[in-house]
Design an enzyme around this catalytic site. Structure first.
Site, PDB file in Angstrom:
ATOM      1  N   SER A 154      39.491  83.534  44.019  1.00  0.00           N
ATOM      2  CA  SER A 154      38.604  82.363  43.896  1.00  0.00           C
ATOM      3  C   SER A 154      37.269  82.838  43.341  1.00  0.00           C
ATOM      4  O   SER A 154      36.937  84.032  43.444  1.00  0.00           O
ATOM      5  CB  SER A 154      38.387  81.760  45.290  1.00  0.00           C
ATOM      6  OG  SER A 154      37.302  80.859  45.279  1.00  0.00           O
ATOM      7  N   TYR A 167      36.985  81.678  54.633  1.00  0.00           N
ATOM      8  CA  TYR A 167      37.616  81.588  53.306  1.00  0.00           C
ATOM      9  C   TYR A 167      37.000  82.621  52.348  1.00  0.00           C
ATOM     10  O   TYR A 167      37.717  83.375  51.675  1.00  0.00           O
ATOM     11  CB  TYR A 167      37.445  80.170  52.764  1.00  0.00           C
ATOM     12  CG  TYR A 167      38.120  79.920  51.431  1.00  0.00           C
ATOM     13  CD1 TYR A 167      39.481  79.617  51.369  1.00  0.00           C
ATOM     14  CD2 TYR A 167      37.407  79.979  50.235  1.00  0.00           C
ATOM     15  CE1 TYR A 167      40.104  79.373  50.147  1.00  0.00           C
ATOM     16  CE2 TYR A 167      38.025  79.742  49.013  1.00  0.00           C
ATOM     17  CZ  TYR A 167      39.374  79.434  48.969  1.00  0.00           C
ATOM     18  OH  TYR A 167      39.981  79.201  47.756  1.00  0.00           O
TER      19      TYR A 167
HETATM   20  P1  NAD Z   1      47.018  73.269  47.733  1.00  0.00           P
HETATM   21  O1  NAD Z   1      46.636  72.892  49.107  1.00  0.00           O
HETATM   22  O2  NAD Z   1      47.386  72.207  46.767  1.00  0.00           O
HETATM   23  O3  NAD Z   1      48.190  74.333  47.739  1.00  0.00           O
HETATM   24  C1  NAD Z   1      48.270  75.381  48.663  1.00  0.00           C
HETATM   25  C2  NAD Z   1      49.699  75.775  48.796  1.00  0.00           C
HETATM   26  O4  NAD Z   1      49.817  76.868  49.713  1.00  0.00           O
HETATM   27  C3  NAD Z   1      50.577  74.639  49.333  1.00  0.00           C
HETATM   28  O5  NAD Z   1      51.775  74.592  48.571  1.00  0.00           O
HETATM   29  C4  NAD Z   1      50.844  75.068  50.760  1.00  0.00           C
HETATM   30  O6  NAD Z   1      52.070  74.557  51.255  1.00  0.00           O
HETATM   31  C5  NAD Z   1      50.893  76.575  50.597  1.00  0.00           C
HETATM   32  N1  NAD Z   1      50.772  77.285  51.853  1.00  0.00           N
HETATM   33  C6  NAD Z   1      49.849  77.102  52.835  1.00  0.00           C
HETATM   34  N2  NAD Z   1      50.117  77.913  53.865  1.00  0.00           N
HETATM   35  C7  NAD Z   1      51.235  78.616  53.528  1.00  0.00           C
HETATM   36  C8  NAD Z   1      52.000  79.612  54.185  1.00  0.00           C
HETATM   37  N3  NAD Z   1      51.697  80.037  55.415  1.00  0.00           N
HETATM   38  N4  NAD Z   1      53.080  80.115  53.532  1.00  0.00           N
HETATM   39  C9  NAD Z   1      53.423  79.686  52.298  1.00  0.00           C
HETATM   40  N5  NAD Z   1      52.733  78.740  51.637  1.00  0.00           N
HETATM   41  C10 NAD Z   1      51.648  78.214  52.260  1.00  0.00           C
HETATM   42  O7  NAD Z   1      45.781  74.104  47.175  1.00  0.00           O
HETATM   43  P2  NAD Z   1      45.550  74.836  45.769  1.00  0.00           P
HETATM   44  O8  NAD Z   1      44.228  74.405  45.312  1.00  0.00           O
HETATM   45  O9  NAD Z   1      46.717  74.687  44.888  1.00  0.00           O
HETATM   46  O10 NAD Z   1      45.406  76.349  46.266  1.00  0.00           O
HETATM   47  C11 NAD Z   1      46.233  77.401  45.812  1.00  0.00           C
HETATM   48  C12 NAD Z   1      45.444  78.708  45.825  1.00  0.00           C
HETATM   49  O11 NAD Z   1      44.350  78.600  44.913  1.00  0.00           O
HETATM   50  C13 NAD Z   1      44.841  79.057  47.176  1.00  0.00           C
HETATM   51  O12 NAD Z   1      44.955  80.449  47.395  1.00  0.00           O
HETATM   52  C14 NAD Z   1      43.369  78.681  47.013  1.00  0.00           C
HETATM   53  O13 NAD Z   1      42.529  79.426  47.833  1.00  0.00           O
HETATM   54  C15 NAD Z   1      43.175  79.007  45.541  1.00  0.00           C
HETATM   55  N6  NAD Z   1      42.029  78.365  44.929  1.00  0.00           N
HETATM   56  C16 NAD Z   1      42.006  77.000  44.711  1.00  0.00           C
HETATM   57  C17 NAD Z   1      40.893  76.443  44.100  1.00  0.00           C
HETATM   58  C18 NAD Z   1      40.803  74.970  43.799  1.00  0.00           C
HETATM   59  O14 NAD Z   1      39.753  74.517  43.343  1.00  0.00           O
HETATM   60  N7  NAD Z   1      41.843  74.181  43.976  1.00  0.00           N
HETATM   61  C19 NAD Z   1      39.811  77.243  43.739  1.00  0.00           C
HETATM   62  C20 NAD Z   1      39.861  78.607  43.982  1.00  0.00           C
HETATM   63  C21 NAD Z   1      40.969  79.155  44.574  1.00  0.00           C
END
Ligand code: NAD
Length: 269
Positions: A154, A167
């Site tokens: 991130s 986080y």
């Molecule tokens: P999201 O909530 O849409 O997806 C997260 C996914 O992780 C879901 O499919 C959920 O079921 C899965 N998950 C949660 N706990 C789990 C576990 N114990 N085992 C297996 N799967 C699990 O969110 P996202 O935005 O798609 O996030 C995905 C990644 O991107 C994360 O690591 C998040 O920190 C990172 N991220 C997102 C953003 C953003 O702006 N959306 C920014 C920076 C980083």
């Protein structure tokens, strides 16, 4: 430039939603066989729908339920993938969540849940992937590298985040996990990199874009003046998984519309 990941087997954790779904679709479009990981019974239908769409578009793969913070479940996911598809070539360590709280109100459970999924989960999956890469060795019919790991970190591996200490600490941990692995396994031709998204439109940050006012506030932080989409991350994942990025390892690459370019300095500091 056409990138082919044909016959390469990719595990994408947390692929039932958001960025993971975007990455699974992008890798499948480039020819990879994808393992759409999801965490629980609740996410089963979403994961099946992702795989269904991938298959409709000519791709292939399987769905696998596994909580990435549970060692035995991670072992089972790798063993099933290897028995079904022969090996693992690409790991995308994407699963992650937030449990936000003011620091003095943050519970041990909030802290542990985020660390267990965002950091320990990435350790467990990376360990099993590297074991498999080393067992198999380089297969030049698929790639000049022995294996590729892409951590989803991130912008908060460099931008401190008040109110989200667990986080930010987990993503700071991912940064040094990634760099240390790149150092330890570079000589074996295993490439390890991180993608650092800024604001990508997914359920994790819905409150930051769901209303017009929230979106306007968010855009003040993004020089490129739009929110990111999962395919913005998917496109980079395809590049990092391919031999076009063969000299890139140990790198954090930001997909953030310029969020990490200090916005306040645009007015002269
Ligand atoms: P999201 O909530 O849409 O997806 C997260 C996914 O992780 C879901 O499919 C959920 O079921 C899965 N998950 C949660 N706990 C789990 C576990 N114990 N085992 C297996 N799967 C699990 O969110 P996202 O935005 O798609 O996030 C995905 C990644 O991107 C994360 O690591 C998040 O920190 C990172 N991220 C997102 C953003 C953003 O702006 N959306 C920014 C920076 C980083």
């Amino acid at each position: 430039m056409e990138i082919s990941l044909k016959n390469q087997v990719a595990i994408i954790t947390g692929a039932s939603s958001g960025i993971g779904t975007g990455i699974a679709k992008s890798l499948a479009k480039a020819g990879a066989i994808v393992v759409v990981n999801h965490s629980s019974e609740h996410s089963k239908d979403e994961a099946e729908a992702v795989l269904h769409e991938i298959k409709q578009n000519g791709g292939s793969g399987m769905v696998f339920q596994c909580d990435v913070s549970d060692e035995n479940q991670v072992l089972a996911m790798f063993s099933e993938t290897i028995s079904k598809f022969g090996t693992v070539d690409i790991l995308v360590n994407n699963a992650g969540l937030q449990k936000d709280a003011k620091f003095t109100e943050m519970t041990v459970k909030d802290w542990d849940t985020v660390m267990d999924i965002n950091l320990k989960g990435q350790f467990l999956c990376a360990r099993e992937a590297i074991k498999e890469f080393l067992r198999r060795g380089i297969d030049t019919s698929k790639s000049v590298a022995c294996g590729k790991i892409i951590h989803i970190s991130s912008v908060h591996e460099v931008i401190p985040w008040a109110g989200h200490v667990n986080y930010a600490a987990s993503k700071g941990g991912v940064k040094l996990l990634m760099q240390s692995l790149a150092q330890e396994y570079g000589a074996q031709k295993i490439r390890v990199n991180s993608i650092c998204p800024g604001a990508i439109q997914t359920p994790i940050n819905e409150e930051a874009w769901e209303t017009k006012e929230a979106m306007e506030d968010l855009l003040k932080l993004i020089p490129y003046d739009r929110i990111g989409q999962p395919e913005d991350v998917g496109n980079l994942a395809v590049f990092l998984a391919s031999d076009f990025s063969d000299y890139i390892t140990g790198a954090s690459i930001f997909v953030d519309g310029g969020m990490t370019v200090l916005e306040s300095f645009s007015r002269g500091g």
